[in-house]
Enzyme design. Structure first.
Site, PDB file in Angstrom:
ATOM      1  N   ARG A  93       0.830  -1.210   0.000  1.00 22.85           N
ATOM      2  CA  ARG A  93       0.000   0.000   0.000  1.00 22.85           C
ATOM      3  C   ARG A  93       0.858   1.251   0.000  1.00 22.85           C
ATOM      4  NH1 ARG A  93      -3.025  -2.047   5.220  1.00 22.85           N
ATOM      5  NH2 ARG A  93      -0.826  -2.497   5.530  1.00 22.85           N
ATOM      6  N   SER A 131      -7.501  -4.097   7.722  1.00 26.18           N
ATOM      7  CA  SER A 131      -8.569  -4.722   8.519  1.00 26.18           C
ATOM      8  C   SER A 131      -8.619  -4.125   9.915  1.00 26.18           C
ATOM      9  CB  SER A 131      -8.325  -6.231   8.638  1.00 26.18           C
ATOM     10  OG  SER A 131      -8.341  -6.841   7.385  1.00 26.18           O
TER      11      SER A 131
END
Ligand code: PNS
Length: 167
Positions: A93, A131
């Site tokens: 990311r 998450s």
């Protein structure tokens, strides 16, 4: 089906749109992709059981015929050998992801018969999605509908309801 068999490992507690971005990208490149859920994530006890995590992934990948869902215990390198997979897929990311991923990839290469890790860049729109952050925001009352598939959001709401009733 022939061609490289890639494994995308993770805790998936729960699967996010960021994970799905990587799954879709990897499924376009590799003829076979296994999304492999680690049974006991090292970090902390998961919010969802292994069965729940696998079910949420299965529902998310239902439209991708070359993707299967599985789980593993212990070393990822051993699991790769067991299922005769060819490589690991990971998503990156931000630059800081690279640091830990590099040593993990080299360790996995050393533990296996030279298995490589292929890195794919997540879409910029998901660069901040994880998450753990999604769970934190959700349980503090924030809107996470942009970050997880709709059915995952419903499962999270059910879990929140059962946790609220349990306390
Ligand atoms: O989604 P996560 O929690 O970032 O995934 C981490 C995961 C499951 C990919 C990693 O913890 C892992 O591979 N665990 C298996 C145990 C193992 O092989 N550890 C040594 C890695 S070098």
């Amino acid at each position: 089906m022939s061609g490289p068999h890639a494994v995308y490992p993770g805790s998936f507690d729960p699967i996010t749109n960021g994970h799905m971005d990587i799954v879709r990208r990897a499924a376009r490149v590799f003829p076979r992709l296994t999304v492999a859920v680690v049974v006991n994530p090292q970090k902390r006890s998961p919010l969802f059981t292994l069965e729940e995590r696998e079910r949420m992934i299965r529902e998310s990948v239902a439209d991708l015929p070359n993707v299967r869902v599985d789980h593993f215990r212990g070393l990822l390198a051993d699991y790769l050998k067991k299922i005769d997979a060819d490589l690991i897929v990971k998503g990156l990311r931000v630059v800081s992801d690279f640091e830990s991923e590099m040593s993990t990839a080299l360790m996995n290469r050393s533990l296996s018969k030279d298995v490589d890790t292929a890195f794919m860049m997540a879409s910029a729109e998901f660069s901040f999605v994880s998450s753990s952050l999604v769970k934190e925001v959700f349980f503090l009352g924030g809107d996470v509908s942009a970050f997880v598939p709709e059915h995952v959001l419903r499962t999270m709401e059910l879990r929140r309801r059962s946790l609220t009733h349990a306390t």
